[in-house]
Write an enzyme that holds these catalytic residues in place. Structure first.
Site, PDB file in Angstrom:
ATOM      1  N   GLN A   1       2.463   1.140 -40.407  1.00  0.00           N
ATOM      2  CA  GLN A   1       1.404   1.384 -41.389  1.00  0.00           C
ATOM      3  C   GLN A   1       0.639   2.662 -41.051  1.00  0.00           C
ATOM      4  OE1 GLN A   1       0.591  -0.567 -44.249  1.00  0.00           O
ATOM      5  NE2 GLN A   1      -0.555   1.312 -44.649  1.00  0.00           N
TER       6      GLN A   1
ATOM      7  N   HIS B   1       0.254  -2.599 -35.947  1.00  0.00           N
ATOM      8  CA  HIS B   1       1.110  -2.359 -37.117  1.00  0.00           C
ATOM      9  C   HIS B   1       1.373  -0.847 -37.186  1.00  0.00           C
ATOM     10  CE1 HIS B   1       3.191  -2.960 -40.727  1.00  0.00           C
ATOM     11  NE2 HIS B   1       2.226  -3.267 -41.560  1.00  0.00           N
TER      12      HIS B   1
ATOM     13  N   CYS C   1      -4.232  -0.736 -46.470  1.00  0.00           N
ATOM     14  CA  CYS C   1      -2.802  -0.970 -46.247  1.00  0.00           C
ATOM     15  C   CYS C   1      -2.197  -1.904 -47.291  1.00  0.00           C
ATOM     16  CB  CYS C   1      -2.577  -1.546 -44.850  1.00  0.00           C
ATOM     17  SG  CYS C   1      -3.308  -3.176 -44.612  1.00  0.00           S
TER      18      CYS C   1
ATOM     19  N   ARG D   1       4.999   4.301 -46.982  1.00  0.00           N
ATOM     20  CA  ARG D   1       5.584   3.346 -46.055  1.00  0.00           C
ATOM     21  C   ARG D   1       7.105   3.536 -45.978  1.00  0.00           C
ATOM     22  NH1 ARG D   1       3.342  -1.271 -44.464  1.00  0.00           N
ATOM     23  NH2 ARG D   1       5.201  -1.169 -43.145  1.00  0.00           N
TER      24      ARG D   1
ATOM     25  N   ASP E   1      -9.303  -3.283 -44.640  1.00  0.00           N
ATOM     26  CA  ASP E   1      -8.155  -4.194 -44.751  1.00  0.00           C
ATOM     27  C   ASP E   1      -8.732  -5.560 -45.085  1.00  0.00           C
ATOM     28  OD1 ASP E   1      -5.660  -5.461 -44.482  1.00  0.00           O
ATOM     29  OD2 ASP E   1      -5.797  -5.595 -42.287  1.00  0.00           O
TER      30      ASP E   1
ATOM     31  N   ARG F   1       8.811  -8.819 -37.762  1.00  0.00           N
ATOM     32  CA  ARG F   1       7.403  -9.107 -38.087  1.00  0.00           C
ATOM     33  C   ARG F   1       7.091 -10.471 -37.492  1.00  0.00           C
ATOM     34  NH1 ARG F   1       3.885  -8.299 -43.529  1.00  0.00           N
ATOM     35  NH2 ARG F   1       4.046  -6.194 -42.692  1.00  0.00           N
TER      36      ARG F   1
END
Ligand code: CP
Ligand code: NVA
Length: 374
Positions: free
Chosen positions: A187, A184, A323, A350, A283, A157
């Site tokens: 996700q 991402h 998310c 996830r 988001d 990340r």
């Protein structure tokens, strides 16, 4: 590993699109996108879906075909059914190890990848920014070379997408993007699996589903575009002026929409995006690293909060995805905590989806449950 694993023709096409984007008029750009889209038909991966994943990197869904994405979702659903429901023990990662490097905070990505890797029999090593030399006293190149001799897979990340690309370029083991500023992809797989689970009894497949994005032009919507458009899911994206999609991602999404005969609309009007939507997604307006822009962003995003009133424009069967982590400013409690909100199911997914990715990159897994229609 990154360079060898990219489809060269596909890469050339993308470079071509990018150059055209910066130099030519909109009509010429559209022409070039259309001609590139037709040339892209030759780059579909092999028909035997499980074969193509071993040793690859997972940096963005842009690098995977519709067949690939469907296969990963099938593996995720297979793992969920067999491990969670049928209580089967599946440990193909026994003897394997992974370095999970997080240079930014994480609840879901860290927990799902760490416990998921262990559940499949492997040994995950969590490394926070203060645990590793990466970016402080060691280069990405050296970290990639060293970790490749110590572990079988690296998840990172990071901030700039170029960092995870650089890591993948020098690593000889698969590299997974655990979130970058641009993408991402983990996700998105969880989001699509959640849509599939929810709408399975109503629709034969996700083809033709309408998804509305109301929010920032950020990593989450970028990846949703890369994952949803190839599956025939229509995407309508509303962002405030000045917070639109990255231009190169928007250009690529246009290409995908043409290639897969899917709708891709961008607007600055949230209601235009939400009208007729089966799924409404948002988001945070302030992603990690943007904290200093908070005041300006709160002002720019006025009118973008997802509320019950806004959702009246949606299809009668609309559901809400996020998310997480969530702040109240982007979605009102009345939506976030309503029965239409699938956010906790999405968060659980996830785990099954990151397990599917790690397992597929490290060795072939043949699902034993029936392939779902996505
Ligand atoms: N959605 C997501 O990636 O959450 P984390 O930041 O908690 O990993
Ligand atoms: N856009 C957010 C997603 C967090 C999971 C961020 O990058 O911080």
């Amino acid at each position: 590993m990154y360079c060898q694993k990219f489809d060269n023709i596909f890469l050339c096409n993308m470079a071509f699109v990018w150059k055209q984007f910066t130099r030519t008029s909109p009509s010429l750009l559209r022409q070039s996108l259309l001609s590139t889209a037709s040339r892209c038909h030759s780059t579909e991966r092999p028909v035997n879906p499980g074969d193509g994943f071993v040793g690859k990197d997972f940096l963005t869904l842009r690098d995977f075909s519709a067949t690939d994405i469907r296969h990963l979702l099938w593996v995720a659903q297979d793992l969920k059914t067999r491990i969670k429901i049928q209580k089967e023990r599946i440990t193909p990662l026994s003897g394997k190890s992974a370095a999970l490097i997080f240079q930014k905070r994480s609840t879901r990505t860290r927990t799902s990848s760490e416990t998921g890797f262990a559940l499949l029999g492997g040994h995950p090593a969590f490394l926070s920014a203060s645990d590793v030399h990466l970016g402080v006293s060691e280069t990405i190149h050296d970290t990639a070379k060293v970790l490749s001799g110590l572990v079988d897979l690296i998840l990172l990340r990071c901030d700039k997408h170029e960092e995870v690309e650089e890591l993948a370029k020098h690593a000889s083991v698969p590299v997974v993007n655990g979130l970058s500023e641009t993408f991402h992809p983990l996700q998105t797989l969880a989001d699509i699996l959640t849509m599939k689970e929810h709408f399975a009894s109503r629709y034969a497949s996700l083809d033709g589903l309408n998804v509305a994005w109301v929010g920032d032009g950020n990593n989450i919507i970028h990846s949703l575009l890369m994952g949803c458009l190839p599956l025939g899911i229509n995407m309508r994206v509303a962002t405030p002026k000045g917070y639109e999609l990255f231009p190169n991602v928007a250009a690529y999404a246009d290409l995908l929409a043409n290639k897969h005969s899917t709708e891709f609309l961008v607007t600055n009007d949230p209601l235009e995006a939400v009208r007729g939507a089966n799924v409404i997604v948002t988001d945070t307006w302030i992603s990690m690293g943007q904290e200093e822009e908070k005041a300006a962003r709160l002002k720019a995003f006025e009118g973008y909060q997802v509320t019950s009133k806004m959702c009246e424009e949606a299809a009668s069967d609309w559901v809400f995805l996020h998310c997480l982590p969530r702040k109240q400013e982007e979605v009102a409690d009345e939506v976030f905590f309503s029965p239409r909100s699938l956010v906790y199911q999405e968060a659980e997914n996830r785990k099954w989806t990151v397990m599917a990715v790690m397992l597929s990159l490290l060795g072939q897994h043949t699902p034993t449950t029936e392939q779902p229609r996505f």
